[in-house]
Design a protein around this motif. Structure first.
Motif, PDB file in Angstrom:
ATOM      1  N   HIS A 167       0.814  -1.217   0.000  1.00 43.67           N
ATOM      2  CA  HIS A 167       0.000   0.000   0.000  1.00 43.67           C
ATOM      3  C   HIS A 167       0.855   1.279   0.000  1.00 43.67           C
ATOM      4  O   HIS A 167       0.289   2.375  -0.026  1.00 43.67           O
ATOM      5  CB  HIS A 167      -0.901   0.032   1.235  1.00 43.67           C
ATOM      6  N   TYR A 196     -13.407  -3.186  -0.972  1.00 45.56           N
ATOM      7  CA  TYR A 196     -13.525  -1.972  -1.772  1.00 45.56           C
ATOM      8  C   TYR A 196     -12.995  -2.215  -3.184  1.00 45.56           C
ATOM      9  O   TYR A 196     -11.793  -2.440  -3.377  1.00 45.56           O
ATOM     10  CB  TYR A 196     -12.758  -0.824  -1.119  1.00 45.56           C
ATOM     11  N   PRO A 197     -13.862  -2.178  -4.187  1.00 46.84           N
ATOM     12  CA  PRO A 197     -13.436  -2.463  -5.559  1.00 46.84           C
ATOM     13  C   PRO A 197     -12.259  -1.624  -6.016  1.00 46.84           C
ATOM     14  O   PRO A 197     -11.362  -2.133  -6.704  1.00 46.84           O
ATOM     15  CB  PRO A 197     -14.694  -2.155  -6.385  1.00 46.84           C
ATOM     16  N   ALA A 198     -12.229  -0.346  -5.642  1.00 49.54           N
ATOM     17  CA  ALA A 198     -11.149   0.521  -6.113  1.00 49.54           C
ATOM     18  C   ALA A 198      -9.787   0.038  -5.635  1.00 49.54           C
ATOM     19  O   ALA A 198      -8.801   0.098  -6.386  1.00 49.54           O
ATOM     20  CB  ALA A 198     -11.392   1.960  -5.641  1.00 49.54           C
ATOM     21  N   LEU A 199      -9.722  -0.431  -4.396  1.00 50.30           N
ATOM     22  CA  LEU A 199      -8.445  -0.924  -3.864  1.00 50.30           C
ATOM     23  C   LEU A 199      -8.013  -2.196  -4.588  1.00 50.30           C
ATOM     24  O   LEU A 199      -6.832  -2.360  -4.925  1.00 50.30           O
ATOM     25  CB  LEU A 199      -8.566  -1.179  -2.367  1.00 50.30           C
ATOM     26  N   TRP A 200      -8.953  -3.083  -4.833  1.00 52.14           N
ATOM     27  CA  TRP A 200      -8.621  -4.322  -5.548  1.00 52.14           C
ATOM     28  C   TRP A 200      -8.236  -4.041  -6.985  1.00 52.14           C
ATOM     29  O   TRP A 200      -7.300  -4.652  -7.521  1.00 52.14           O
ATOM     30  CB  TRP A 200      -9.795  -5.298  -5.480  1.00 52.14           C
ATOM     31  N   GLU A 201      -8.928  -3.127  -7.634  1.00 56.57           N
ATOM     32  CA  GLU A 201      -8.599  -2.784  -9.021  1.00 56.57           C
ATOM     33  C   GLU A 201      -7.219  -2.141  -9.114  1.00 56.57           C
ATOM     34  O   GLU A 201      -6.445  -2.428 -10.036  1.00 56.57           O
ATOM     35  CB  GLU A 201      -9.667  -1.843  -9.587  1.00 56.57           C
ATOM     36  N   ARG A 202      -6.918  -1.268  -8.158  1.00 57.96           N
ATOM     37  CA  ARG A 202      -5.611  -0.608  -8.149  1.00 57.96           C
ATOM     38  C   ARG A 202      -4.502  -1.629  -7.940  1.00 57.96           C
ATOM     39  O   ARG A 202      -3.444  -1.564  -8.566  1.00 57.96           O
ATOM     40  CB  ARG A 202      -5.588   0.441  -7.041  1.00 57.96           C
ATOM     41  N   GLU A 205      -3.951  -3.772 -11.029  1.00 55.17           N
ATOM     42  CA  GLU A 205      -3.192  -3.023 -12.032  1.00 55.17           C
ATOM     43  C   GLU A 205      -1.696  -3.090 -11.745  1.00 55.17           C
ATOM     44  O   GLU A 205      -0.880  -3.183 -12.669  1.00 55.17           O
ATOM     45  CB  GLU A 205      -3.665  -1.566 -12.062  1.00 55.17           C
TER      46      GLU A 205
END
Length: 231
Positions: A167, A196-202, A205
């Motif tokens: 992180h 949280y989708p945004a954390l998993w997507e980040r 990536e």
């Protein structure tokens, strides 16, 4: 070329989502497990009631992979001891600590039929005495929760610092700087991404970019330790 390793602690059920990402991009990883804390069946991740006194990460509990699902989740990855019940060095006698570390290793080797040479210090706590005990017991390294800007500064493999936590907001700068040494190593807990989708997507990536980088070679943490011992 830069060799990249990663490891993840505690055997939480959010690892199920994590390994899907790693398999998708052929990324290697080491999982530091506490076999004594596992139930037979997987305990799914859940949010705690605000009044609950149980431990959580910002109100979220990552659950726990059950013993019957160990192969489905972790086959193909490296496993490392994290003690049977996450015992911390100094919180129990050195003899009890050593037994827990070795018992966890034996369980993982018997279960997965593969050598388990790694160790991650629960809560990052270690002492010179417990370092020596684990080295004498045949562990190749003991990962701390410390960070170093240059992994080559690691001279004691039983107190192995990583490059950064996954992180870390400076993740990519630290990765670029690590190219001078040729090794980069990050760690974390999958429950830190909660649901949280945004954390998993980040995070996905990050794995995608690392895997698509022609200069990156995924290795296991034990490989990093071997490389550093030779420097």
């Amino acid at each position: 070329m830069i060799k990249v390793a990663q490891c993840w602690d505690d055997g939480v059920a959010t690892d199920i989502r994590l390994v899907e990402i790693f398999r998708k991009y052929n990324a290697k990883a080491t999982f530091n497990l506490c076999p004594g804390a596992m139930e037979e069946n997987t305990v799914k991740p859940y949010w705690l009631d605000q009044k609950a006194k149980a431990w959580s990460f910002n109100g979220f509990h990552g659950g726990r992979v059950g013993r019957k699902d160990l192969h489905a989740v972790y086959d193909g990855f490296q496993l490392a001891s994290h003690c049977m019940m996450h015992e911390c060095a100094g919180a129990v006698s050195d003899a009890e600590f050593l037994k827990s570390a070795v018992d966890a290793r034996n369980f993982l080797e018997d279960t997965f039929q593969q050598e388990c040479r790694g160790f991650a210090w629960p809560c990052g706590r270690h002492t010179p005495e417990t370092e020596n005990l684990l080295a004498e017991a045949g562990f190749a390294y003991g990962r701390t929760v410390g960070n170093t800007s240059d992994l080559r500064r690691n001279t004691n493999m039983m107190a192995l610092d990583s490059s950064c936590h996954f992180h870390n907001p400076m993740f990519w700068k630290i990765f670029e700087d690590a190219k001078d040494s040729g090794v980069f190593y990050f760690w974390g807990h999958s429950y830190e991404m909660m649901e949280y989708p945004a954390l998993w997507e980040r995070f996905e990536e990050k794995i995608k970019l690392l895997s698509e980088d022609p200069e990156v070679e995924w290795v296991d943490v034990v490989d990093i330790a071997e490389i550093l011992k030779q420097k």
